[in-house]
Write an enzyme that holds these catalytic residues in place. Structure first.
Site, PDB file in Angstrom:
ATOM      1  N   LYS A  13       0.862  -1.192   0.000  1.00 53.52           N
ATOM      2  CA  LYS A  13       0.000   0.000   0.000  1.00 53.52           C
ATOM      3  C   LYS A  13       0.893   1.235   0.000  1.00 53.52           C
ATOM      4  CE  LYS A  13      -3.230   2.573   3.028  1.00 53.52           C
ATOM      5  NZ  LYS A  13      -4.086   2.558   4.237  1.00 53.52           N
ATOM      6  N   ASP A  45      -2.811  10.122   3.271  1.00 53.95           N
ATOM      7  CA  ASP A  45      -4.186   9.696   3.506  1.00 53.95           C
ATOM      8  C   ASP A  45      -4.895  10.731   4.369  1.00 53.95           C
ATOM      9  OD1 ASP A  45      -6.553   8.403   3.893  1.00 53.95           O
ATOM     10  OD2 ASP A  45      -5.756   6.848   5.228  1.00 53.95           O
ATOM     11  N   LYS A  70     -10.414  12.639   7.948  1.00 48.20           N
ATOM     12  CA  LYS A  70      -9.860  12.345   9.279  1.00 48.20           C
ATOM     13  C   LYS A  70      -9.945  13.604  10.140  1.00 48.20           C
ATOM     14  CE  LYS A  70      -6.450   8.819   7.956  1.00 48.20           C
ATOM     15  NZ  LYS A  70      -7.002   7.678   8.720  1.00 48.20           N
ATOM     16  N   ASP A 128       1.447   6.464   5.456  1.00 46.83           N
ATOM     17  CA  ASP A 128       0.561   5.491   4.814  1.00 46.83           C
ATOM     18  C   ASP A 128       1.178   4.863   3.556  1.00 46.83           C
ATOM     19  OD1 ASP A 128      -1.757   4.259   5.517  1.00 46.83           O
ATOM     20  OD2 ASP A 128      -3.057   5.517   4.282  1.00 46.83           O
ATOM     21  N   ASP A 166     -12.200   6.693   3.980  1.00 48.36           N
ATOM     22  CA  ASP A 166     -10.951   6.537   4.732  1.00 48.36           C
ATOM     23  C   ASP A 166     -10.504   5.067   4.760  1.00 48.36           C
ATOM     24  OD1 ASP A 166      -8.775   7.323   6.157  1.00 48.36           O
ATOM     25  OD2 ASP A 166      -9.836   7.580   8.069  1.00 48.36           O
ATOM     26  N   GLU A 214      -9.490   3.373   2.381  1.00 46.85           N
ATOM     27  CA  GLU A 214      -9.056   3.475   0.982  1.00 46.85           C
ATOM     28  C   GLU A 214      -7.954   2.484   0.631  1.00 46.85           C
ATOM     29  OE1 GLU A 214      -7.720   5.150   3.356  1.00 46.85           O
ATOM     30  OE2 GLU A 214      -5.627   4.818   2.872  1.00 46.85           O
ATOM     31  N   ARG A 223      -7.579  -0.620   1.322  1.00 43.26           N
ATOM     32  CA  ARG A 223      -8.080  -1.912   0.842  1.00 43.26           C
ATOM     33  C   ARG A 223      -8.571  -1.819  -0.605  1.00 43.26           C
ATOM     34  NH1 ARG A 223     -12.321  -2.310   5.685  1.00 43.26           N
ATOM     35  NH2 ARG A 223     -10.608  -1.156   6.638  1.00 43.26           N
TER      36      ARG A 223
END
Ligand code: BES
Ligand code: ZN
Ligand code: ZN
Length: 477
Positions: free
Chosen positions: A237, A242, A249, A260, A319, A321, A323
């Site tokens: 990833k 993010d 967030k 991230d 959020d 995201e 996955r």
């Protein structure tokens, strides 16, 4: 930092400072022992004292993590001094030196990230490790030194990448790093932009990056030795930032979200080491480099996205995201690479994983108990902590959707690390179910404090674990 092996039986050399790791006080000579005890020094972890031009460091055990931590304590103290040539000997009767632990302590513990600080003069420190009295050959020890330097330097490269700000490090920067790594290591490198993603129906990944001015990049690095023993695939990833997207967030929750990209960065770090380690496996490194932002064009909660394998996903939280990006990258990997032996994904995927296992431990999930056992061995050897989180039939139902095949956000926050992994499971082909493990490195990858031989910020989690796994596999066959 330069690290050399010397044998004081053969060569006499002048040093500014002698570093002495003390495991048991009784191993010291009587005079030193008395003097150190008067000064309150003991052989426990975190104990340190200068006696003229000698630095004594306490160490619980002269192996594994204890040794690495003691040495990292030492290097941090030395870095504050003006000493530049350091002689290093272990106080013990050990017949074998664990060079890799010493190197990791020095290189990982001595790391600092100064890119955004006023320029500091960085003079080189030279370490000389005494190999007198060991039963190992010099050639063997030199090879150990070279290999562990390769690994530690890759870990520090990964730390540099992750610590770099989202302003300076975005998907195209990540692709640039991948190209550089490929060039330095003779790897094949493919980088795909958004047109390719569209053509390849990677709509879940595309949606995440839509509101960012930085275009998403799919990176595929290939290391291919002749007569490879098998194929290992690593998928990372690479969220260069993010923000949470429209499911924004909180202010505090956004701080440190440059981390991230840790999974993708770890994949790059592994790829950067394979040639120098003469790895015998074919290894594919795939990174989904994307920035999750807000804007008029942002993807939304309520959208339904269709991933590369045709599975439709109801977006209930933008959020969640990572996955979505991994879903398409996992499909891409399995479509492109046949006869995979192992496939791992590495991701800072859930806050829930940190809640479940604590800050330092990577959460590992998957179907194969046998593979988990193997990974556990790599964890113990590398010192990277892992904890295993179990699936069950009830959690499986929690990502059901009323309007699509699955939802990207579970119906309860409880067990969030596991439900995220169960989401990814929808993108693992039948033939690869037992070859796959998901590694949630949300806790282990980045901490705003120093722990053990990790400094503030990125740790480089995943690199040593994966390289150790590959090494153990190579020894097996
Ligand atoms: N990148 C975060 C997870 C994360 C949290 C990494 C803290 C490192 C430190 C991920 O994309 C995320 O936001 N996950 C959500 C999932 C939820 C919306 C289902 C989370 O963990 O809250
Ligand atoms: Zn997120
Ligand atoms: Zn994320």
């Amino acid at each position: 930092m330069k690290i050399e092996l010397i044998n004081t039986q053969e060569i006499k050399k002048e040093f500014e400072l002698e570093l002495i790791i003390v495991n048991k006080m009784k191993q010291l000579n009587g005079k030193d022992k008395n003097e150190l005890e008067i000064l309150g020094f003991s052989s426990k972890e975190n104990q340190s004292i200068f006696l003229n031009n000698r630095l004594f460091i306490g160490c619980n055990k002269l192996k594994d993590e204890d040794l690495k931590i003691a040495i990292s304590n030492a290097i941090r103290i030395i870095k504050k001094t003006k000493y530049k040539t350091i002689f290093f000997s272990l106080i013990c009767n050990a017949k074998e030196l664990d060079i890799s632990k010493i190197v990791e302590g020095l290189v990982l513990g001595g790391y600092s990230f100064n890119k955004y600080k006023k320029s500091t003069k960085n003079e080189q420190t030279n370490f000389f490790i005494d190999i007198k009295g060991t039963i190992q050959t010099k050639a063997f020890l030199e090879k150990e030194l070279k290999n562990s330097l390769t690994i530690s330097k890759s870990v520090n490269l990964v730390r540099d990448i992750i610590n770099t700000t989202p302003e300076d490090y975005y998907p195209k920067t990540m692709a640039k790093t991948a190209k550089k790594i490929a060039k330095n290591n003779g790897l094949e490198c493919r980088v795909y932009g958004e047109n390719y993603l569209k053509k390849s129906k990677m709509n879940a990944m595309l949606a995440v990056g839509r509101a960012s001015p930085h275009k998403s990049q799919l990176i595929h690095l290939i290391y291919k030795p002749s007569n490879a023993k098998g194929k290992i695939v690593l998928v990372g990833k690479g969220l260069t930032y993010d923000s949470g997207g429209l499911s924004l967030k909180s202010g505090a929750g956004m701080v440190s979200m440059k981390c991230d990209k840790s999974g993708g960065s770890a994949v790059l770090g592994v790829m950067n080491s394979l040639k120098d380690l003469a790895c015998e496996y074919e290894v594919h490194g795939i990174v989904g480099a994307v920035e999750n932002m807000i804007g008029a064009d942002a993807f939304k909660p309520d959208d339904v996205l269709v991933a590369r394998n045709g599975v439709s996903i109801e977006v209930r939280n933008t959020d969640a995201e990572g996955r979505l990006v991994l879903a398409d990258c996992l499909c891409y990997a399995q479509d492109k690479i046949k006869k995979i032996d192992y496939i791992f994904d590495l991701a800072t995927l859930t806050g829930a994983c940190i809640v479940g296992l604590g800050e330092y431990t990577t959460g590992v999930m998957g179907h194969s108990e046998k593979l988990k056992k193997k990974l556990n061995k790599a964890s113990q050897k590398s010192g990277e902590l892992v904890g295993f989180l179990p699936y069950n039939r009830y959690l499986t139902q929690m990502i059901n959707s009323q309007i699509a095949d699955i939802s990207n956000s579970a119906s309860s926050r409880m067990g969030g690390a596991i439900t995220a992994s169960l989401f990814l499971d929808h993108f693992i082909k039948k033939e690869n179910k037992n070859k796959w493990l998901h590694l949630d490195i949300a806790g282990a990858a980045y901490r705003e404090k120093s722990w053990g031989y990790n400094t503030y910020g990125a740790t480089g989690a995943g690199v040593r674990l994966m390289l150790e796994f590959i090494k153990l596999e190579s020894l097996k066959k």
